[in-house]
Design a protein around this motif. Sequence first.
Motif: not given
Length: 199
Positions: A166-189
């Motif tokens: 799936q290639g290199a690490l990249a921002p979580v963009a566009p935001p995920v659409r599972f619920g009312f909010g996404s994770t931070p745009r910058s990959p994070s734990l």
Amino acid sequence: MIDRFDGWIAGIGTSAGLRAVVGHWPRSPLGAFSDVMVEQADGHRVLLAPSADVAEYVGSTYVFDEVRLGPVRVAVAGSDWRVDAAPLDLEFTVGRRPAVGWLLHAVPRRLATHPRWVAAIDVVARTVLPGVRTRGSAGGEREEFYAALDLHGLAAARARWDGADQGALAPVAPPVRFGFGSTPRSPSLTRIVTLVQEA
């Protein structure tokens, strides 16, 4: 009644457009488990769940186009995480704690996990981390609260889906659409306590 999930959430994007949200929950009403929410580049949303009970609970809380049952294994060795959840094979390395992480880390746990505190900082969270919400609907007549206790960036990641890189690490963009909010745009734990209660 409040259901309490105590663990970690990792949000990862890839240059191929795949975005994954890994939940690792050593303590929960469903016992210890891990699950993965994946949004593919075309917007198709998949839940990878280790059991029917987890699939039912998570599926009633978030929205998916497909649910797949199968083992979801998470192994942690220091800063290195490995997630085996066919068709996803994911490895990532946890990096430094940014300023937001230091702020979260400084809040006493008892305060940080109180629903009133979590609701109060929702506006702040949306301002500091666009797309992130700390309070919202959990489906039905339930509310969900994300009590973040700490946050670290990710230094590196490698992901394969159905065997395809799936290639290199990249921002979580566009935001995920599972619920009312996404994770931070910058990959994070994020070290997190998630609370689900009847509204």
